[in-house]
Design an enzyme around this catalytic site. Structure first.
Site, short mmCIF file in Angstrom:
data_model
loop_
_atom_site.label_atom_id
_atom_site.label_comp_id
_atom_site.label_asym_id
_atom_site.label_seq_id
_atom_site.Cartn_x
_atom_site.Cartn_y
_atom_site.Cartn_z
N SER A 130 0.85 -1.18 0.00
CA SER A 130 0.00 0.00 0.00
C SER A 130 0.89 1.23 0.00
O SER A 130 2.04 1.18 0.46
CB SER A 130 -0.89 0.00 1.25
OG SER A 130 -1.51 1.25 1.43
N TYR A 143 -3.79 -0.16 10.17
CA TYR A 143 -3.53 -0.58 8.79
C TYR A 143 -2.14 -0.14 8.34
O TYR A 143 -1.40 -0.92 7.74
CB TYR A 143 -4.60 0.03 7.87
CG TYR A 143 -4.40 -0.29 6.40
CD1 TYR A 143 -4.67 -1.56 5.90
CD2 TYR A 143 -3.94 0.69 5.52
CE1 TYR A 143 -4.49 -1.85 4.56
CE2 TYR A 143 -3.76 0.41 4.17
CZ TYR A 143 -4.04 -0.86 3.70
OH TYR A 143 -3.85 -1.14 2.37
#
Length: 231
Positions: A130, A143
């Site tokens: 990510s 996250y």
């Protein structure tokens, strides 16, 4: 299609990115599509011819049992993930354990279980990371931390497996039009055309899988054409 095709494994195959990666790789590989949703797995198997398996990456025993079935692995794509914006202030222990187990521990254990086959094939291991893996995402400590950790796993694995010629790649997409993203964006402001298409992530996976044997791309930062947030 013959059984001597190279073998690819895609986790998170029932998600937006994972399913597109499966659809692309079945053109040239015998693909094992791993996921948790039986209905989506069944549809994907019928559509693509992939071998669908209900395997949860948080289930260590299931990962080990699956790995023991295989005698060849040429490509391993870690696309399974959980998201969500949870801060340190709001995160519970369960939030941390779910994110770290799904996003870091599961991929690491599956890779370990498959290492003998990956080494034999001089395989390519792709971690879908990510943009949050390199820069902090406000209000999303859980996250972001998990994706930082996954990036570290990939970087060390690459060094450790260099002697076996195993290629290790991190592809870090920015905002991508998936159910995970839609869950975190107000419906009234969501515009799919602003985000990366999951098929574009699949094309990036294809690019690194098809590299000549002498080449190794280690990191790909995939961003929306018009930046939404500079992560």
């Amino acid at each position: 299609m013959t059984e001597d095709r190279p073998v690819a494994i895609v986790t998170g195959a029932t998600g937006g990115m994972g399913s597109e990666i499966v659809r692309d790789l079945v053109r040239t590989h015998r693909v094992y599509a791993l996921g948790r949703r039986d209905d989506v797995l069944s549809e994907l198997a019928v559509e693509t011819g992939a071998e669908a398996r209900r395997v949860d990456v948080t289930d260590r025993d299931a990962l080990t049992a699956f790995a023991e079935e295989l005698d060849r692995v040429d490509v391993l794509v870690h696309a399974a993930a959980v998201g969500g914006a949870v801060s340190v202030e709001d995160a519970t222990e369960a939030d941390w354990l779910l994110a770290l187990t799904t996003n870091v521990v599961g991929p690491s254990l599956l890779t370990r279980a498959l290492l003998p086959r990956l080494r034999e094939a001089e395989a390519t291991v792709v971690f879908i990371g990510s943009g949050a893996s390199t820069r902090p995402a406000p209000g999303s400590a859980v996250y972001t931390a998990s994706k930082h950790a996954l990036r570290a796993v990939a970087d060390v694995l690459r060094i450790d497996e260099e002697k076996h010629r195993v290629r290790v790649v991190t592809i870090a997409p920015g905002q991508t039009d998936t159910a995970m993203l839609r869950a975190g964006v107000p419906a009234e402001s969501y515009a799919a055309e602003r985000y990366i298409r999951p098929s574009s992530v699949a094309e990036s996976v294809r690019y690194v899988v098809d590299l000549p044997a002498d080449a190794h791309i280690t990191d790909i930062a995939l961003r929306p054409r018009q930046e939404i947030a500079r992560l």
